[in-house]
Design an enzyme around this catalytic site. Structure first.
Site, PDB file in Angstrom:
ATOM      1  N   ASP A  13      -1.052  10.442  56.739  1.00 31.27           N
ATOM      2  CA  ASP A  13      -2.261  10.994  56.120  1.00 31.27           C
ATOM      3  C   ASP A  13      -1.892  11.947  54.986  1.00 31.27           C
ATOM      4  O   ASP A  13      -0.815  12.551  54.992  1.00 31.27           O
ATOM      5  CB  ASP A  13      -3.070  11.727  57.198  1.00 31.27           C
ATOM      6  CG  ASP A  13      -4.498  11.992  56.760  1.00 31.27           C
ATOM      7  OD1 ASP A  13      -4.956  11.375  55.773  1.00 31.27           O
ATOM      8  OD2 ASP A  13      -5.160  12.822  57.406  1.00 31.27           O
ATOM      9  N   HIS A  30      -1.495   7.053  46.919  1.00 33.70           N
ATOM     10  CA  HIS A  30      -1.123   5.926  47.784  1.00 33.70           C
ATOM     11  C   HIS A  30       0.176   5.267  47.299  1.00 33.70           C
ATOM     12  O   HIS A  30       0.996   4.841  48.112  1.00 33.70           O
ATOM     13  CB  HIS A  30      -2.265   4.909  47.847  1.00 33.70           C
ATOM     14  CG  HIS A  30      -3.469   5.421  48.582  1.00 33.70           C
ATOM     15  ND1 HIS A  30      -3.383   6.049  49.798  1.00 33.70           N
ATOM     16  CD2 HIS A  30      -4.801   5.416  48.264  1.00 33.70           C
ATOM     17  CE1 HIS A  30      -4.602   6.405  50.207  1.00 33.70           C
ATOM     18  NE2 HIS A  30      -5.477   6.039  49.285  1.00 33.70           N
ATOM     19  N   LEU A 124      16.179  -1.721  63.403  1.00 32.39           N
ATOM     20  CA  LEU A 124      14.873  -1.074  63.592  1.00 32.39           C
ATOM     21  C   LEU A 124      13.760  -2.108  63.717  1.00 32.39           C
ATOM     22  O   LEU A 124      13.684  -3.057  62.939  1.00 32.39           O
ATOM     23  CB  LEU A 124      14.585  -0.178  62.380  1.00 32.39           C
ATOM     24  CG  LEU A 124      13.206   0.487  62.353  1.00 32.39           C
ATOM     25  CD1 LEU A 124      13.122   1.610  63.371  1.00 32.39           C
ATOM     26  CD2 LEU A 124      12.887   1.014  60.961  1.00 32.39           C
TER      27      LEU A 124
HETATM   28  C1  FPP Z   1      -4.225   8.246  54.469  1.00 33.86           C
HETATM   29  O1  FPP Z   1      -4.274   9.122  53.370  1.00 33.86           O
HETATM   30  C2  FPP Z   1      -3.468   7.065  54.121  1.00 33.86           C
HETATM   31  C3  FPP Z   1      -3.980   5.803  54.134  1.00 33.86           C
HETATM   32  C4  FPP Z   1      -5.373   5.496  54.492  1.00 33.86           C
HETATM   33  C5  FPP Z   1      -3.173   4.656  53.713  1.00 33.86           C
HETATM   34  C6  FPP Z   1      -1.702   4.720  53.992  1.00 33.86           C
HETATM   35  C7  FPP Z   1      -1.041   3.817  53.038  1.00 33.86           C
HETATM   36  C8  FPP Z   1       0.169   3.989  52.488  1.00 33.86           C
HETATM   37  C9  FPP Z   1       1.059   5.087  52.891  1.00 33.86           C
HETATM   38  C10 FPP Z   1       0.702   3.092  51.418  1.00 33.86           C
HETATM   39  C11 FPP Z   1       0.640   1.617  51.656  1.00 33.86           C
HETATM   40  C12 FPP Z   1       1.310   1.146  52.883  1.00 33.86           C
HETATM   41  C13 FPP Z   1       2.432   0.362  52.949  1.00 33.86           C
HETATM   42  C14 FPP Z   1       2.893  -0.098  54.276  1.00 33.86           C
HETATM   43  C15 FPP Z   1       3.225  -0.027  51.799  1.00 33.86           C
HETATM   44  P1  FPP Z   1      -5.685   9.534  52.814  1.00 33.86           P
HETATM   45  O2  FPP Z   1      -6.037   8.646  51.686  1.00 33.86           O
HETATM   46  O3  FPP Z   1      -6.720   9.510  53.888  1.00 33.86           O
HETATM   47  O4  FPP Z   1      -5.409  10.969  52.315  1.00 33.86           O
HETATM   48  P2  FPP Z   1      -6.449  12.165  52.287  1.00 33.86           P
HETATM   49  O5  FPP Z   1      -6.814  12.480  53.708  1.00 33.86           O
HETATM   50  O6  FPP Z   1      -5.682  13.264  51.641  1.00 33.86           O
HETATM   51  O7  FPP Z   1      -7.633  11.722  51.474  1.00 33.86           O
END
Ligand code: FPP
Length: 258
Positions: A13, A30, A124
């Site tokens: 997150d 992202h 892994l």
């Molecule tokens: C949460 O941050 C994150 C996500 C909903 C997506 C996670 C995705 C990635 C790390 C990249 C793509 C994945 C791969 C496997 C290559 P948020 O957007 O909710 O952050 P915020 O709470 O600060 O708004």
């Protein structure tokens, strides 16, 4: 005191806030998050972790603005396209859990291909949860059990049988769940599988969660006393007296404690 965790699950997150703090679009956060996935997966493999499960896209993330959803899909596709060769080289096995039928056909076939190409790897075990929800997982498992046993009553369904139909049936339950980004929620991640998992929350946003931060979380885990429903004294005695078994909460056991 525990030994090292074998299975670590991570709620990644804070990508959006990482970007916002830098006056950049959320999609940049992202992209930095995806770069960090590459980094942490390699580090986890190098340090000998057996299982790493990452929450990349929840069943509820479809509610985000369409451009953000499509950026996340694009990053996932790019990740599969760019990393599978390296996974083969370093022995990482990839699995994807979640309802993949909602993804574009090209992404679905890339996922299938990546899983097949890495299936024999013994390093892994990387699991990416995509279009995944813990409630979906449990409901799907119950339906699968009922379909496999049409003549039996739901009264016959126990924890062990249900575990065998979860999307994580091949994996032990995580000993450690890390959530970055400063929130303290499970957010419909591995609801069943985290019944006895140690929960670690850090304020670091996911793009900033580096190898040192992972090491700190693993060290924190190693210092936890896991009671599995028992008292401190029972746990101490169990570690002092070898004939008292420590419950193995791996997936193929019928968990009837605590
Ligand atoms: C949460 O941050 C994150 C996500 C909903 C997506 C996670 C995705 C990635 C790390 C990249 C793509 C994945 C791969 C496997 C290559 P948020 O957007 O909710 O952050 P915020 O709470 O600060 O708004």
């Amino acid at each position: 005191m525990n030994t090292y965790a074998q299975h670590v699950a991570i709620i990644m997150d804070g990508n959006g806030r990482w970007a916002k703090q830098r006056l950049m679009p959320r999609t940049v956060g992202h992209a930095r998050g995806a770069a960090n996935v590459r980094h942490i997966v390699k580090a986890a493999n190098a340090m000998g972790l057996r299982y790493l499960t990452l929450f990349a896209f929840s069943s509820e993330n479809w509610l985000r603005p369409p451009d953000e959803v499509s950026a996340l899909m694009g990053l996932f596709l790019q990740y599969l396209e760019s990393e599978v060769a390296e996974m083969k080289a370093v022995g990482i096995r990839l699995r994807v859990i979640g309802d993949r039928s909602a993804f574009a056909p090209m992404l679905q076939s890339r996922i299938d291909q990546a899983e097949q190409e890495t299936a024999e790897n013994t390093g892994l075990n990387l699991t990416i949860a995509a279009n995944y929800g813990g409630q979906w997982d449990v409901l799907t498992a119950m339906r699968a059990w009922q379909a496999a046993h049409p003549d039996r009553s739901l009264q016959d369904l126990d924890a062990q049988a249900l575990s065998l139909h979860l999307s994580t049936a091949d994996l032990p339950d995580p000993e450690l769940l890390i959530r970055t980004g400063g929130e303290s929620r499970i957010s419909n991640f591995l609801l069943w599988q985290t019944a006895y998992t140690e929960l670690y929350f850090t304020d670091l946003h996911w793009p900033d969660f580096d190898t040192a931060a992972l090491g700190k979380a693993l060290t924190w885990y190693a210092q936890r006393v896991r009671r599995f429903g028992r008292t401190d004294e029972q746990v101490l005695n169990a570690s002092a007296v070898s004939h008292v078994p420590t419950p193995d909460l791996g997936i193929k056991k019928d968990v009837k404690i605590g």
